[in-house]
Design a protein around this motif. Sequence first.
Motif, PDB file in Angstrom:
ATOM      1  N   TYR A   8     -12.647   1.410   6.020  1.00  0.00           N
ATOM      2  CA  TYR A   8     -12.688   2.074   4.717  1.00  0.00           C
ATOM      3  C   TYR A   8     -12.147   1.097   3.678  1.00  0.00           C
ATOM      4  CZ  TYR A   8      -7.634   2.756   5.349  1.00  0.00           C
ATOM      5  OH  TYR A   8      -6.305   2.548   5.549  1.00  0.00           O
ATOM      6  N   ARG A   9     -12.451   1.369   2.436  1.00  0.00           N
ATOM      7  CA  ARG A   9     -11.970   0.523   1.339  1.00  0.00           C
ATOM      8  C   ARG A   9     -10.878   1.264   0.572  1.00  0.00           C
ATOM      9  NH1 ARG A   9     -14.534  -3.678  -0.856  1.00  0.00           N
ATOM     10  NH2 ARG A   9     -14.393  -2.906  -3.008  1.00  0.00           N
ATOM     11  N   GLU A  10      -9.821   0.532   0.237  1.00  0.00           N
ATOM     12  CA  GLU A  10      -8.774   1.126  -0.581  1.00  0.00           C
ATOM     13  C   GLU A  10      -8.312   0.129  -1.630  1.00  0.00           C
ATOM     14  OE1 GLU A  10      -5.251   2.350   1.386  1.00  0.00           O
ATOM     15  OE2 GLU A  10      -4.689   0.353   2.057  1.00  0.00           O
TER      16      GLU A  10
ATOM     17  N   SER B 167       0.856  -1.180   0.000  1.00  0.00           N
ATOM     18  CA  SER B 167       0.000   0.000   0.000  1.00  0.00           C
ATOM     19  C   SER B 167       0.890   1.227   0.000  1.00  0.00           C
ATOM     20  CB  SER B 167      -0.927   0.011   1.213  1.00  0.00           C
ATOM     21  OG  SER B 167      -0.183  -0.066   2.393  1.00  0.00           O
TER      22      SER B 167
ATOM     23  N   LYS C 171      -2.382   6.863   4.149  1.00  0.00           N
ATOM     24  CA  LYS C 171      -3.505   7.697   4.564  1.00  0.00           C
ATOM     25  C   LYS C 171      -3.074   8.586   5.721  1.00  0.00           C
ATOM     26  CE  LYS C 171      -7.629   6.305   4.443  1.00  0.00           C
ATOM     27  NZ  LYS C 171      -8.013   7.045   3.251  1.00  0.00           N
TER      28      LYS C 171
ATOM     29  N   TRP D 168      -9.526  -4.238  -4.473  1.00  0.00           N
ATOM     30  CA  TRP D 168     -10.211  -3.498  -3.415  1.00  0.00           C
ATOM     31  C   TRP D 168     -10.167  -4.315  -2.139  1.00  0.00           C
ATOM     32  CZ3 TRP D 168     -11.346   1.403  -3.466  1.00  0.00           C
ATOM     33  CH2 TRP D 168     -11.588   2.061  -4.680  1.00  0.00           C
TER      34      TRP D 168
ATOM     35  N   LYS E 291      -6.896  10.683  -5.936  1.00  0.00           N
ATOM     36  CA  LYS E 291      -7.021  10.169  -4.572  1.00  0.00           C
ATOM     37  C   LYS E 291      -5.892   9.173  -4.364  1.00  0.00           C
ATOM     38  CE  LYS E 291     -12.042  10.660  -4.088  1.00  0.00           C
ATOM     39  NZ  LYS E 291     -13.299   9.948  -3.793  1.00  0.00           N
TER      40      LYS E 291
ATOM     41  N   GLU F  42      -4.969   7.538  -1.887  1.00  0.00           N
ATOM     42  CA  GLU F  42      -5.284   6.328  -1.137  1.00  0.00           C
ATOM     43  C   GLU F  42      -5.884   5.248  -2.021  1.00  0.00           C
ATOM     44  OE1 GLU F  42      -8.733   9.232  -0.280  1.00  0.00           O
ATOM     45  OE2 GLU F  42      -6.584   9.283  -0.644  1.00  0.00           O
ATOM     46  N   ASP F  43      -6.365   5.638  -3.212  1.00  0.00           N
ATOM     47  CA  ASP F  43      -6.872   4.650  -4.152  1.00  0.00           C
ATOM     48  C   ASP F  43      -5.772   4.088  -5.040  1.00  0.00           C
ATOM     49  OD1 ASP F  43      -9.351   5.080  -3.153  1.00  0.00           O
ATOM     50  OD2 ASP F  43     -10.040   6.386  -4.766  1.00  0.00           O
TER      51      ASP F  43
ATOM     52  N   ARG G 285     -10.047  -1.934   5.031  1.00  0.00           N
ATOM     53  CA  ARG G 285      -9.053  -1.650   6.052  1.00  0.00           C
ATOM     54  C   ARG G 285      -9.723  -1.076   7.296  1.00  0.00           C
ATOM     55  NH1 ARG G 285      -4.628  -4.331   4.190  1.00  0.00           N
ATOM     56  NH2 ARG G 285      -3.787  -3.479   2.251  1.00  0.00           N
TER      57      ARG G 285
END
Length: 607
Positions: free
Chosen positions: A412-414, A10, A25, A401, A158, A160-161, A404
């Motif tokens: 949340y989804r990342e 990540s 993040k 996807w 974004k 984080e994506d 987390r």
Amino acid sequence: MKKLSILALSICMMGTLSANAQFGKLLDKAKSKIGGSSAGKKSGSFSTVWESEFDNKASFLAVSNSDGSYILGTDDNSATVLDQSGKVIWSGDYKKITTNNTNKCEYQFIIWKENGGYLFLFDERKLGTDRVAVIDIKSGKEMWNSELYQNLIPKGTKREDGADQGELETVKYISELDAFLISQKASVILVKADTGEKIWETNRFKGGVGKYIYDAKRNEIVMINFKPTALGALFAGFKNQLVKINAANGDVLWDATFTGLIEKELVTRRAIVDLWIKDDKIYMYLNGLQVYNINNGQKLWEAIYENDMDGGGGGLFSNTANKKYYRTIADPVFEDNAVYLVMFGTRDRTKYIEKHDLESGKLLWASEKITGAFSMPNLYKTGDKVLLQIGGKVQVQEYRWETRSNPMGGTYREMVPYIYWDYKAQKNGVLAIDDKTGKTAWRSEKFDKRITDIIIDGDKTAFVGDGDEFYGYDIASGNQLFDVKHNDAKVGKATDVIDFGDKVVVLSEKGLASYNKKDGSRAYASDKIKGVDFFYEIGGNYFLRDQRNSKNVIYGINMTNGDTKGSVQSKGKGGSPQYGSGIDITDDGEFIFAFKGRKVEKIKVNN
């Protein structure tokens, strides 16, 4: 050298060998004290040299330099640098360090130098002027800042994506000049890395720098462009450019057009193109080979093909938007007077080998065509034979996807990037080609889909395995020297091979098995390690990697007997993209750094 892969990252990837880039993040910044020394504590059977802490959460970057004398931890708003003993050199908020109030940085990457380096910060402001700042790693002082450069990253990204990875597509660090090449809408600008001073600007080169070569003798840069995501919508009349530039003043000495479209790998964002200078020629590898005169840019010859990797069809091994396959085709093999290329015949995945005269490009021979071959990842010139590996592992890069946990509560989804190796079920084998005629000298097709790479010993013997067998071949005749049942070693199916002196070590699903080159007899088998997916040789030290279940475990191995020196597990973010989440290793292979949030542990490999 083995190509490096990363699993379950990540973080952002390296854009160049000298630059690490990661992202994370935003986490709340809190104060903490540097931890005390705890030398002698064991991590596996490794010794811990010390444990320490960053002043921040190190959620963005967490890396060391090549010898471990500087350890950097950053979050969105601040940085901490430790020395080789784990003590804080400096720590501070970007907003206080920078004179233009650079803050909440969307992108950060580190350029390591011999004595410190540069921390590059980019602050994208939605309602104002974008800010750039560079901090000196050694002192923690601002080196320079600027608000002149805009549109360096796609607006609205974004991070984080995982929408854009690595060193900025519009900023390339030229290590030989200690300078940044910055791509803008109308021009490319070279600025000094340590002061931000503009060296030159040219409007005759547009786009991002896909690959460059610096010619020190002439003080010239040869580079090729691509249309970066950040500036794609701004360009009008964009064209493929191969240029040679005077590095001192930016004068374009010549400008040539190349054939093809440069793409970037899905996760690493590495430009899928290679560039070499040999004598008075430039060789560009992009869906085949294109050759140019280095003095005037004239194209001399080419041997190119239509790539079949994006043929569609939605099959198991078809490229999709979030999953792509790489390392499927062997790089060109250059000899003194010739070059050997894997060529694509038609859209039905027919492939073959061509030998070209290096000077004229004349086709000297073409091998037999091989149908249904998805991958031909390795090509070897040995004596009077050319050996081709048909089939074997290919690299997969994809985004998934995942859910987390949020430290502030909830989830949340990342989009999480993955890089790993996979196999294609095809008719695998080893093809030996007579170098003078291009005719098939011999061929072996005894391999299942897990055919390994080939290890060549003294141009006389070749060693190769598959999931269950390990073979030795006489290269001249193709005679099989031995066939060892690798499954009898009880270490699982083979995944890779390691050339280790007079032995070949077969890395397998559940451990290692070592075979003597002279007769194929087994030297040892060790089933103590499971789930290993890659190996590294660093300064004579060997490491194995296991990244199952979102963990990252690095083992130190004594390849002489298969014993495990020790292991390190990290669940933390950061670390070098080379070694996976939460881990970095010094260039001599003697020390490992394990990161987890604020905490960092320095571990000695050889006790």
